[in-house]
Write a protein that holds these residues in place. Sequence first.
Motif, mmCIF file in Angstrom:
data_model
loop_
_atom_site.group_PDB
_atom_site.id
_atom_site.type_symbol
_atom_site.label_atom_id
_atom_site.label_comp_id
_atom_site.label_asym_id
_atom_site.label_seq_id
_atom_site.Cartn_x
_atom_site.Cartn_y
_atom_site.Cartn_z
ATOM 1 N N ILE A 180 0.805 -1.224 0.000
ATOM 2 C CA ILE A 180 0.000 0.000 0.000
ATOM 3 C C ILE A 180 0.837 1.272 0.000
ATOM 4 O O ILE A 180 0.504 2.229 -0.688
ATOM 5 N N TRP A 181 1.934 1.315 0.722
ATOM 6 C CA TRP A 181 2.716 2.553 0.733
ATOM 7 C C TRP A 181 3.397 2.785 -0.614
ATOM 8 O O TRP A 181 3.593 3.919 -1.024
ATOM 9 N N GLN A 182 3.723 1.722 -1.337
ATOM 10 C CA GLN A 182 4.279 1.881 -2.679
ATOM 11 C C GLN A 182 3.208 2.378 -3.644
ATOM 12 O O GLN A 182 3.478 3.203 -4.512
ATOM 13 N N VAL A 183 1.988 1.866 -3.469
ATOM 14 C CA VAL A 183 0.858 2.353 -4.272
ATOM 15 C C VAL A 183 0.664 3.841 -4.021
ATOM 16 O O VAL A 183 0.534 4.640 -4.957
ATOM 17 N N PHE A 184 0.661 4.230 -2.746
ATOM 18 C CA PHE A 184 0.484 5.638 -2.391
ATOM 19 C C PHE A 184 1.548 6.508 -3.064
ATOM 20 O O PHE A 184 1.229 7.514 -3.688
ATOM 21 N N LEU A 185 2.811 6.127 -2.936
ATOM 22 C CA LEU A 185 3.896 6.942 -3.501
ATOM 23 C C LEU A 185 3.809 7.037 -5.020
ATOM 24 O O LEU A 185 4.007 8.120 -5.592
ATOM 25 N N ALA A 186 3.499 5.937 -5.682
ATOM 26 C CA ALA A 186 3.412 5.949 -7.146
ATOM 27 C C ALA A 186 2.252 6.823 -7.623
ATOM 28 O O ALA A 186 2.405 7.614 -8.563
ATOM 29 N N ILE A 187 1.120 6.708 -6.974
ATOM 30 C CA ILE A 187 -0.044 7.497 -7.372
ATOM 31 C C ILE A 187 0.173 8.962 -7.048
ATOM 32 O O ILE A 187 -0.153 9.842 -7.850
ATOM 33 N N TRP A 188 0.737 9.243 -5.892
ATOM 34 C CA TRP A 188 1.029 10.631 -5.517
ATOM 35 C C TRP A 188 1.968 11.270 -6.541
ATOM 36 O O TRP A 188 1.728 12.384 -6.998
ATOM 37 N N ALA A 189 3.029 10.558 -6.918
ATOM 38 C CA ALA A 189 3.979 11.089 -7.903
ATOM 39 C C ALA A 189 3.296 11.330 -9.245
ATOM 40 O O ALA A 189 3.516 12.370 -9.888
ATOM 41 N N ALA A 190 2.464 10.392 -9.681
ATOM 42 C CA ALA A 190 1.753 10.559 -10.958
ATOM 43 C C ALA A 190 0.817 11.767 -10.911
ATOM 44 O O ALA A 190 0.722 12.527 -11.877
ATOM 45 N N ALA A 191 0.137 11.958 -9.781
ATOM 46 C CA ALA A 191 -0.781 13.093 -9.643
ATOM 47 C C ALA A 191 -0.020 14.415 -9.668
ATOM 48 O O ALA A 191 -0.435 15.360 -10.354
ATOM 49 N N VAL A 192 1.081 14.495 -8.943
ATOM 50 C CA VAL A 192 1.870 15.735 -8.912
ATOM 51 C C VAL A 192 2.454 16.028 -10.295
ATOM 52 O O VAL A 192 2.376 17.157 -10.793
ATOM 53 N N LEU A 193 3.021 15.017 -10.934
ATOM 54 C CA LEU A 193 3.628 15.214 -12.258
ATOM 55 C C LEU A 193 2.590 15.587 -13.306
ATOM 56 O O LEU A 193 2.838 16.449 -14.159
ATOM 57 N N GLY A 194 1.420 14.953 -13.258
ATOM 58 C CA GLY A 194 0.371 15.275 -14.223
ATOM 59 C C GLY A 194 -0.116 16.705 -14.084
ATOM 60 O O GLY A 194 -0.252 17.438 -15.074
ATOM 61 N N ASP A 195 -0.380 17.128 -12.857
ATOM 62 C CA ASP A 195 -0.842 18.492 -12.620
ATOM 63 C C ASP A 195 0.239 19.505 -12.978
ATOM 64 O O ASP A 195 -0.049 20.568 -13.519
ATOM 65 N N THR A 196 1.496 19.181 -12.696
ATOM 66 C CA THR A 196 2.594 20.088 -13.022
ATOM 67 C C THR A 196 2.777 20.187 -14.532
ATOM 68 O O THR A 196 3.051 21.277 -15.052
ATOM 69 N N THR A 197 2.586 19.100 -15.245
ATOM 70 C CA THR A 197 2.638 19.147 -16.709
ATOM 71 C C THR A 197 1.510 20.027 -17.245
ATOM 72 O O THR A 197 1.721 20.840 -18.156
ATOM 73 N N GLY A 198 0.312 19.872 -16.670
ATOM 74 C CA GLY A 198 -0.808 20.738 -17.061
ATOM 75 C C GLY A 198 -0.506 22.197 -16.793
ATOM 76 O O GLY A 198 -0.821 23.077 -17.604
ATOM 77 N N TYR A 199 0.131 22.485 -15.662
ATOM 78 C CA TYR A 199 0.528 23.856 -15.334
ATOM 79 C C TYR A 199 1.479 24.399 -16.405
ATOM 80 O O TYR A 199 1.313 25.518 -16.879
ATOM 81 N N ALA A 200 2.481 23.595 -16.786
ATOM 82 C CA ALA A 200 3.456 24.034 -17.794
ATOM 83 C C ALA A 200 2.770 24.311 -19.135
ATOM 84 O O ALA A 200 3.074 25.308 -19.799
ATOM 85 N N ILE A 201 1.834 23.457 -19.515
ATOM 86 C CA ILE A 201 1.099 23.676 -20.765
ATOM 87 C C ILE A 201 0.304 24.973 -20.667
ATOM 88 O O ILE A 201 0.288 25.781 -21.603
ATOM 89 N N GLY A 202 -0.358 25.170 -19.539
ATOM 90 C CA GLY A 202 -1.125 26.397 -19.345
ATOM 91 C C GLY A 202 -0.248 27.632 -19.342
ATOM 92 O O GLY A 202 -0.584 28.660 -19.927
ATOM 93 N N ARG A 203 0.889 27.530 -18.694
ATOM 94 C CA ARG A 203 1.799 28.676 -18.571
ATOM 95 C C ARG A 203 2.386 29.083 -19.912
ATOM 96 O O ARG A 203 2.559 30.260 -20.195
ATOM 97 N N PHE A 204 2.699 28.093 -20.744
ATOM 98 C CA PHE A 204 3.368 28.372 -22.009
ATOM 99 C C PHE A 204 2.444 28.131 -23.200
ATOM 100 O O PHE A 204 2.767 27.361 -24.097
#
Length: 148
Positions: free
Chosen positions: A33-57
Amino acid sequence: MVIIYLESLGAPLPGESALIGTAALAARGDFVIWQVFLAIWAAAVLGDTTGYAIGRFGGSALLRRYGGMVKLTSERLDTLGELFRRRGAWIVVGARFVVLLRQLNGLVAGSVLMPFRAFLAANIVGAAAWTACWTFGPYFLGSLFGLR
């Protein structure tokens, strides 16, 4: 994890359903479960940050040109910009828990030029809270249904 990344980036995908299923598999012993948490958390942060970069530029021009198709008029974008300047961190954290807002969160934050540091901090906190809710909740509740 790909579903979570793409959903956080803006694709209309079933993030919570994927998380509940993954948490149920962890409760059954197929994943840690803690590996699931870390993998999903990382995917969520990276996805939102990619969306931010697309929006910004480039997102602002796209939203001003095509936003009317989804009721995001120039006036509404200006209002969103003001809201993000005043309460951006709270919006980013809270939007993580609302289906359509979760998909558009990063794109809009970048488009209205929310400061990146504030966005990233709120994104990390919001993703952690959302991921914890949808991984640990079903994981521990799974024992009520005999999954462990």
